[in-house]
Design a protein around this motif. Structure first.
Motif, PDB file in Angstrom:
ATOM      1  N   ALA A   1     -38.708 -34.389  13.103  1.00 55.26           N
ATOM      2  CA  ALA A   1     -37.893 -35.786  12.801  1.00 55.26           C
ATOM      3  C   ALA A   1     -36.903 -35.511  12.979  1.00 55.26           C
ATOM      4  O   ALA A   1     -36.438 -37.347  13.586  1.00 55.26           O
ATOM      5  CB  ALA A   1     -38.738 -36.769  11.581  1.00 55.26           C
ATOM      6  N   VAL A   2     -35.497 -35.530  11.470  1.00 56.96           N
ATOM      7  CA  VAL A   2     -34.782 -35.293  12.128  1.00 56.96           C
ATOM      8  C   VAL A   2     -33.746 -34.598  13.000  1.00 56.96           C
ATOM      9  O   VAL A   2     -33.149 -35.860  13.044  1.00 56.96           O
ATOM     10  CB  VAL A   2     -33.616 -34.399  10.362  1.00 56.96           C
ATOM     11  N   LEU A   3     -34.060 -34.579  13.753  1.00 55.36           N
ATOM     12  CA  LEU A   3     -33.782 -33.732  14.892  1.00 55.36           C
ATOM     13  C   LEU A   3     -34.071 -34.733  16.327  1.00 55.36           C
ATOM     14  O   LEU A   3     -33.482 -35.184  16.488  1.00 55.36           O
ATOM     15  CB  LEU A   3     -34.772 -32.096  15.605  1.00 55.36           C
ATOM     16  N   ALA A   4     -35.253 -35.532  15.800  1.00 56.75           N
ATOM     17  CA  ALA A   4     -35.550 -36.691  17.058  1.00 56.75           C
ATOM     18  C   ALA A   4     -34.567 -37.298  16.521  1.00 56.75           C
ATOM     19  O   ALA A   4     -33.895 -38.062  17.304  1.00 56.75           O
ATOM     20  CB  ALA A   4     -36.640 -37.159  16.427  1.00 56.75           C
ATOM     21  N   LEU A   5     -34.152 -37.991  15.402  1.00 55.82           N
ATOM     22  CA  LEU A   5     -33.153 -38.809  15.169  1.00 55.82           C
ATOM     23  C   LEU A   5     -32.245 -38.230  16.045  1.00 55.82           C
ATOM     24  O   LEU A   5     -31.476 -39.344  16.660  1.00 55.82           O
ATOM     25  CB  LEU A   5     -32.934 -39.247  13.643  1.00 55.82           C
ATOM     26  N   ARG A   6     -30.900 -36.887  15.044  1.00 54.66           N
ATOM     27  CA  ARG A   6     -30.103 -36.781  15.770  1.00 54.66           C
ATOM     28  C   ARG A   6     -29.852 -36.865  17.200  1.00 54.66           C
ATOM     29  O   ARG A   6     -29.013 -37.250  17.830  1.00 54.66           O
ATOM     30  CB  ARG A   6     -29.953 -35.368  15.564  1.00 54.66           C
TER      31      ARG A   6
ATOM     32  N   GLY B   1     -31.319 -38.529  19.919  1.00 53.92           N
ATOM     33  CA  GLY B   1     -31.162 -40.250  20.000  1.00 53.92           C
ATOM     34  C   GLY B   1     -29.971 -40.484  19.659  1.00 53.92           C
ATOM     35  O   GLY B   1     -29.559 -41.561  20.063  1.00 53.92           O
ATOM     36  N   TYR B   2     -28.936 -40.611  17.909  1.00 51.73           N
ATOM     37  CA  TYR B   2     -27.663 -41.142  18.383  1.00 51.73           C
ATOM     38  C   TYR B   2     -26.530 -40.205  19.408  1.00 51.73           C
ATOM     39  O   TYR B   2     -26.207 -40.925  19.631  1.00 51.73           O
ATOM     40  CB  TYR B   2     -27.753 -40.840  16.982  1.00 51.73           C
ATOM     41  N   GLU B   3     -27.100 -39.177  19.585  1.00 51.58           N
ATOM     42  CA  GLU B   3     -26.222 -38.463  20.182  1.00 51.58           C
ATOM     43  C   GLU B   3     -26.416 -38.776  21.736  1.00 51.58           C
ATOM     44  O   GLU B   3     -25.487 -39.182  22.242  1.00 51.58           O
ATOM     45  CB  GLU B   3     -26.484 -36.938  20.031  1.00 51.58           C
ATOM     46  N   ALA B   4     -27.795 -39.247  22.585  1.00 46.17           N
ATOM     47  CA  ALA B   4     -27.451 -39.805  23.303  1.00 46.17           C
ATOM     48  C   ALA B   4     -27.231 -41.343  23.645  1.00 46.17           C
ATOM     49  O   ALA B   4     -26.575 -41.630  24.731  1.00 46.17           O
ATOM     50  CB  ALA B   4     -29.486 -39.789  23.747  1.00 46.17           C
ATOM     51  N   LEU B   5     -27.057 -41.793  22.253  1.00 45.44           N
ATOM     52  CA  LEU B   5     -26.634 -43.250  22.141  1.00 45.44           C
ATOM     53  C   LEU B   5     -24.948 -42.710  22.550  1.00 45.44           C
ATOM     54  O   LEU B   5     -24.240 -44.021  23.587  1.00 45.44           O
ATOM     55  CB  LEU B   5     -27.221 -44.486  21.374  1.00 45.44           C
ATOM     56  N   PHE B   6     -24.767 -42.035  21.920  1.00 46.40           N
ATOM     57  CA  PHE B   6     -23.262 -42.121  22.214  1.00 46.40           C
ATOM     58  C   PHE B   6     -22.771 -41.167  23.890  1.00 46.40           C
ATOM     59  O   PHE B   6     -21.738 -42.223  24.202  1.00 46.40           O
ATOM     60  CB  PHE B   6     -22.218 -41.042  21.074  1.00 46.40           C
ATOM     61  N   ARG B   7     -23.318 -40.865  23.913  1.00 43.30           N
ATOM     62  CA  ARG B   7     -23.298 -40.404  25.614  1.00 43.30           C
ATOM     63  C   ARG B   7     -24.143 -41.145  26.720  1.00 43.30           C
ATOM     64  O   ARG B   7     -23.284 -41.339  27.309  1.00 43.30           O
ATOM     65  CB  ARG B   7     -24.566 -39.043  25.720  1.00 43.30           C
ATOM     66  N   THR B   8     -24.510 -42.092  26.134  1.00 45.83           N
ATOM     67  CA  THR B   8     -24.588 -43.186  26.997  1.00 45.83           C
ATOM     68  C   THR B   8     -24.303 -44.023  27.310  1.00 45.83           C
ATOM     69  O   THR B   8     -23.677 -44.967  27.948  1.00 45.83           O
ATOM     70  CB  THR B   8     -26.135 -43.869  26.837  1.00 45.83           C
TER      71      THR B   8
END
Length: 76
Positions: A1-6, A8-15
């Motif tokens: 679950a923690v990796l999925a959250l990580r 997700g926010y990495e993808a948000l920054f990248r996007t």
């Protein structure tokens, strides 16, 4: 679950960075590398920040935001 959250926010920054690049608002060439740079810089703060230091958390946040954004925007 923690990796999925990580992830997700990495993808948000990248996007977000990729969007800025596509709109010519940011000069970075590689959104993935730029997002790694930003997240690495921000993740290091807890290692050296001291609440009783010479700058407040808000001052540091403002200065880091300026450093990061000015670097990604390039020269006007």
């Amino acid at each position: 679950a923690v990796l999925a959250l990580r992830d997700g926010y990495e993808a948000l920054f990248r996007t977000t960075i990729a969007d800025g690049i596509s709109k010519k608002e940011l000069v970075a060439r590689d959104a993935r590398l730029a997002s790694i740079f930003v997240l690495t810089a921000l993740n290091g703060v807890p290692g050296w920040f001291r609440a009783d230091g010479e700058r407040t958390a808000d001052e540091i946040a403002d200065q880091l935001a300026n450093l990061i954004l000015d670097g990604l925007r390039g020269r006007s």
